[in-house]
Every structure is written in C-alpha cells, then in structure tokens.
Design an enzyme around this catalytic site. Structure first.
Site, mmCIF file in Angstrom:
data_model
loop_
_atom_site.group_PDB
_atom_site.id
_atom_site.type_symbol
_atom_site.label_atom_id
_atom_site.label_comp_id
_atom_site.label_asym_id
_atom_site.label_seq_id
_atom_site.Cartn_x
_atom_site.Cartn_y
_atom_site.Cartn_z
ATOM 1 N N HIS B 90 16.006 -4.152 9.431
ATOM 2 C CA HIS B 90 15.964 -4.400 10.891
ATOM 3 C C HIS B 90 17.361 -3.470 11.726
ATOM 4 O O HIS B 90 17.359 -3.732 12.755
ATOM 5 C CB HIS B 90 16.391 -5.910 11.158
ATOM 6 C CG HIS B 90 15.279 -6.953 10.870
ATOM 7 N ND1 HIS B 90 15.497 -8.370 10.898
ATOM 8 C CD2 HIS B 90 14.087 -6.662 10.444
ATOM 9 C CE1 HIS B 90 14.442 -8.745 10.451
ATOM 10 N NE2 HIS B 90 13.624 -7.966 10.148
ATOM 11 N N ILE B 97 19.606 -2.401 16.650
ATOM 12 C CA ILE B 97 19.368 -3.514 15.561
ATOM 13 C C ILE B 97 18.180 -4.259 16.541
ATOM 14 O O ILE B 97 18.143 -4.487 17.592
ATOM 15 C CB ILE B 97 20.545 -4.679 15.492
ATOM 16 C CG1 ILE B 97 21.735 -3.571 14.979
ATOM 17 C CG2 ILE B 97 20.251 -5.771 14.550
ATOM 18 C CD1 ILE B 97 23.016 -4.379 15.426
ATOM 19 N N CYS B 98 17.021 -4.897 15.430
ATOM 20 C CA CYS B 98 16.078 -5.652 15.819
ATOM 21 C C CYS B 98 16.414 -7.110 15.643
ATOM 22 O O CYS B 98 16.381 -7.390 14.527
ATOM 23 C CB CYS B 98 14.834 -5.179 15.184
ATOM 24 S SG CYS B 98 13.426 -6.357 15.701
ATOM 25 N N ALA B 99 16.974 -7.844 16.479
ATOM 26 C CA ALA B 99 17.297 -9.274 16.061
ATOM 27 C C ALA B 99 17.098 -9.958 17.298
ATOM 28 O O ALA B 99 17.427 -9.479 18.785
ATOM 29 C CB ALA B 99 18.823 -9.309 15.923
#
Lengths: 405, 158
Positions: B90, B97-99
């Site tokens: 991620h 950041i992919c969150a």
C-alpha cells in the site's frame, strides 16, 4: 495566525487540556472528567453542545462543519443531519460549572502536591507514598466556590404588608415564610425592577406604575439571565408589544434557513448576505462560503441556552476573524503552481499526446482502471490493487486540456 | 475554522510532547522528529518486535491545511537519500500511502497520533514485501500532494 516560530508553539500557555490534571493514580477521575466535557472534534470544553441521533455529543458549530463534509457522526459513522440536532442543556450546565471549578481545582491540586512533597521530605523520605491516597480533602474545605448561577430563579422574599389587590393576598399566603424584606422581581415585559407584591398591579397598569427606579438588588449577571429566560418564554406570545427591547435581541430568536445556492444567482446570494449586513465582495464561491459560515455561526449560537448566547456584534467579529484567516491561508503551500507543473511534466504530456495521436484504437491496459476509479468508485471496488489514478479530477482535466491544446 | 485548526494542533503537539517525555506512555516506535510550525510535522516510525520491517526506520511527513481537523492531513513517507519508504503493497515508491483513514474514513475525532499508530500497524501486519500494483505508472503521474489522488480502498486485511 501562527507564524513559524517554534518557541511560540512550545510556550503556548492558553491551551488547556485534560493533561493539566495529574494522572488518575494521583487525582482519580479528574482527567477523565475534563476529557468527558470536551468536544471530540475541537477538543475544547463544549460550546453549545448538541446531540446527534446516535447520541454522540459535539459543539454545535463543530458538528455543523463536519456534517457539511459528510452527513454522518464522526465517532460512529451513523447517519446524522443538522435538522435532527437536539440541544444538550444538561451538558452545557455541567461545562459552565466546570469552567468555574477548573482553575480552582487545579490550584488546590498544586497546593496539595506541594504540601505532600514538603511533608514527605521532612518526615520519611524513604517510604513511598501510596499513590491513590486522596490528597485533597484537607485543602478543599476552607474555600467555597461561589457561583452566580446556582439559583437563577427570582428571589421569593417580599415587601411589607402593604399589598392591596386580592392577588397580592394569595401570594402573601404562599410565601409568607420566606420574608426577606424589600424583595423585588424583574418585570417580564419592561424589564424594570418591581416589588414582588406589586408585580401584578404593575402589569395591569401596562408597566406604568410601581417600578423601582434605583434598580433591583440582583447581581447583573443573573439579571440578564432572567431577562433572557423571560424573553424566551414569552417570545411569540407578545407580538410587537415590546418597544423597549432592542431589535437584535428579537431577531436572534429564530434560526436562519439554509439556502440552496445552486439555484440562486450571484445577485440573490448577495442579497442574502446584504440582508444579514455582511460583505458582498468576492466571487461566487466566496459569497457562498461566507453565507454558509454565517448561517452555521448564527444557528450554532442559537443552540446555546439563551443566557449564554453571544450578541450579534460578537458573531460579526468572529466572522471577520474567519475571513481574515481565510485570506491568509489562501496562499496555501499545498497548492501547485500550474505553470510549474506543466513545465515539470512536459515530457509526460508529450508522451501522452504522442500516444493519443499515434494509436487511437489501442489503449494501455491500465486505462480502464483509472477511468473507472474517477467516474465510479463503487463499481471499481473489486479491482485488484489500489488504482493510481493520475491526480484528482481537476488535475486530470488540466492534463486533458493540455493534450488538446 | 482555522481557530479550531491552530488550537487543536497545539493541543495535539502538547500531548505528543508530554507522552514522549514519559517512557511509560510513549507509543513504542513512534517519535516526533520535527514540528516547527502548524503546517508540517515529521515523525519517525519503526515496527518493534517481529515483523518484515525489523530494524528499519521510516520517516513520515504530515502536512496540515487550515481545514484540519475537518479534512484529513496529507501524510506520506519521506523519500530522500537517507530514508526510504517501506516496501509495502500500500506504499508507493514516492512515499504515497493508500490507506482509507487518510481519505474517506478520516474523522475529525482522530488525531495525528492515531494516524501514526494506524500506519505502524499497517506495516506490522504486512505478510509480504511487495510494491503496489501499477506503482511505476502511479509514481510517474502522481501529484505532489497524495490527497489529490483518488485511491480505491479494497483491501481490509493489511
């Protein structure tokens, strides 16, 4: 508002939070209490607390701001709407009392800790103190907190036995036990002080007689509280009769309706702002956000209990501060300079142009992904891997126009 | 709004500093490196205990705008000569950041510390060090600010 000065950041003394209190091993519950009386959004003691349908409580203004982002409770994500706010006067009362008590409690704790350290130094420094011993009992007793709003009702004492009307006699019977001499009440209509025994006669004569010119004996704060309480009670029942109350106070009673800006022309929005004596400068988005902000501020203020409401002048001051902050923050470092961006990505743009011109039928395998992620998020949820869509929609539009131009 | 912004960030900063001074309360492996103003803060993050990222230290950059806390801060790993972002499904190589907590699931009741802890646990629970799918394409076109990227949150396991 805050310049890049680390010292100023660190030396800030006006910030209060639950850590002002020692941990629960020293003063059980105080930190938790202070935390419980704070809005989970702004971390301040509740201002005009409202309860959402899920039961979570926030400052009215915080909740309004949040719901304009997303119509859900920020704590539990249950659906929420401004129209279903319930004011929470019990919380407001607790916060008001705590604001009074807080500095006092902190001082007492400081004194107690000082006492304890000197005592332990002199007598038995080696032995550890039990951390959960209640340390405050000695120092609390000598001082009593005096609070103006403990008993906001009108005093029930009475004048000498010179009442004449039949109503007076009835009243005399009911409160003859509490015989403070010279007691007066505030007339709910004209606001003047009137002897308790004469209030009915005073009202019967259209407020012309029996008022005490020198003013009552109540403290000024509880007086205005009374007045507000009365005016709230009686508002609506008396239409146009009260010439003596200032206009602003009357108009402050009803919430402003939300405007649906999409169907309004610029001029109509300007009219809305002008009707509220607000500035009509700026472009459409500025006009809209100004009006939205004002409606939120204004209506949040109405969620306070009447005695705690701010005056319109104060709201206008807050409004002005907000505009200044906005103006200052418009030079946001997060924003990209478009020409800079174009120059930096020139190669990429050219590559895209080449690709678009060269093989119109062929698309890269990633293309459907990114278009789906932009147009329809729900449908693309099952895609493998996070989709690296190239920038937000605005960025994409920018790129496209560059390609064409 | 911006009054809320500055006051709340100062509160958070104060709290972080109190926590960092007290080893019993400090969130293990997270440290405030720099907070000169209320616009940009740096943290160092490492995963303590057994994990794929043992003995690796990462730096996190957190940027705020005046809409905070109603809008999430922009959070990304620092990429420089000295520190590299973690290799994680991620985390893109440019530090983005992919969150979901940084986007749709952000709530103003969360805090900067909550973000750091989430990211730390995201690293701790990682089972395989690999780059995100489409990393190269994304990194080539990514905007400077990760908040301008519309991520799709699909993976609840890590």
């Amino acid at each position: 508002m805050w310049k890049n000065d680390p010292k100023e950041l660190l030396n800030s003394t006006d910030i209060q939070d639950p850590t002002d209190f020692p941990p629960s091993s020293t003063t059980p519950g105080l930190r938790a209490l202070d935390n419980a009386l704070r809005c989970k959004i702004c971390q301040e003691l509740y201002e005009a607390p409202v309860v959402l349908t899920c039961g979570h409580c926030f400052c009215s203004l915080c909740a309004r701001n949040q719901l304009s982002e997303k119509p859900a409770c920020p704590t539990c994500w249950k659906e929420a709407a401004i129209s279903s706010f319930r004011v929470n006067p019990a919380m407001e009362e607790a916060v008001t009392a705590w604001k009074d008590a807080r500095p006092f409690v902190l001082r007492v704790i400081d004194e107690a800790i000082d006492l304890r350290t000197t005592a332990s130094e002199s007598s038995r420094p080696a032995k550890r103190h039990k951390p959960d011993t209640p340390v405050l009992s000695n120092s609390v007793s000598p001082r009593k907190q005096s609070r103006g709003h403990d008993n906001p009702g009108p005093s029930r004492g009475r004048d000498g036995p010179d009442g004449n009307t039949p109503n007076d006699d009835v009243e005399q019977d009911t409160c003859s036990n509490t015989n403070n001499s010279k007691s007066s009440v505030e007339c709910p209509v004209c606001g003047k002080s009137v002897p308790m025994t004469k209030i009915n006669a005073h009202l019967d004569t259209n407020c012309k007689h029996y008022s005490i010119l020198s003013g009552g004996k109540n403290a000024s704060s509880s007086k205005s509280g009374q007045k507000d309480a009365w005016s709230k009670l009686l508002d609506g029942k008396r239409s146009g009769k009260d010439k003596e109350r200032p206009e602003a106070e009357v108009e402050a009673m009803s919430p402003l309706p939300k405007a649906s800006y999409t169907v309004l022309k610029d001029k109509q929005i300007r009219d809305l702002l002008a009707a509220q004596d607000l500035s009509t400068a700026g472009d459409r988005s500025q006009l809209i956000s100004r009006h939205e902000r004002w409606v939120a501020l204004y209506n949040a203020n109405l969620d306070r209990s009447p005695a705690l409401r701010k005056r319109l002048a104060e709201l206008r001051l807050e409004m002005r501060r907000w505009e200044e902050d906005r103006r200052a923050s418009r030079k946001d470092p997060l924003k990209i300079d478009i020409t800079e961006y174009r120059r930096a990505n020139k190669a990429e743009f050219e590559r895209l142009v080449q690709r678009a011109r060269g093989k119109p039928g062929q698309e890269s395998p990633r293309a459907p992904d990114s278009s789906a992620s932009l147009s329809d998020r729900a449908a693309s949820c099952d895609l493998r891997g996070p989709v690296g869509a190239s920038g937000s929609e605005t960025d994409t539009i920018l790129v496209t126009s560059d390609v064409e131009g | 709004m911006s009054v809320v912004y500055s006051r709340r960030l100062k509160k958070e900063l104060q709290e972080i500093q109190i926590e960092q001074a007290d080893p019993t309360k400090r969130a293990a492996g997270i440290q405030l490196l720099q907070a000169d103003d209320l616009k940009i803060w740096f943290f160092s993050i490492e995963v303590l205990g057994e994990s794929l990222y043992k003995n690796e230290v990462f730096h996190l950059m957190v940027r705020f705008d005046p809409e905070y806390p109603f809008k999430s801060p922009a959070v990304q790993f620092v990429v420089s000569d000295k520190v590299k972002p973690p290799v994680h499904p991620h985390v893109y190589t440019n530090g983005h950041i992919c969150a979901s907590i940084l986007g749709d699931d952000w709530s103003p009741t969360l805090s900067v510390m909550a973000i750091c802890i989430t990211i730390q646990s995201m690293l701790a629970s990682c089972k395989k060090k690999e780059l995100p799918e489409g990393n190269d394409d994304y990194v080539r076109t990514a905007p400077d600010n990760p908040k301008k990227t519309r991520f799709v949150y699909h993976d609840d396991t890590v």
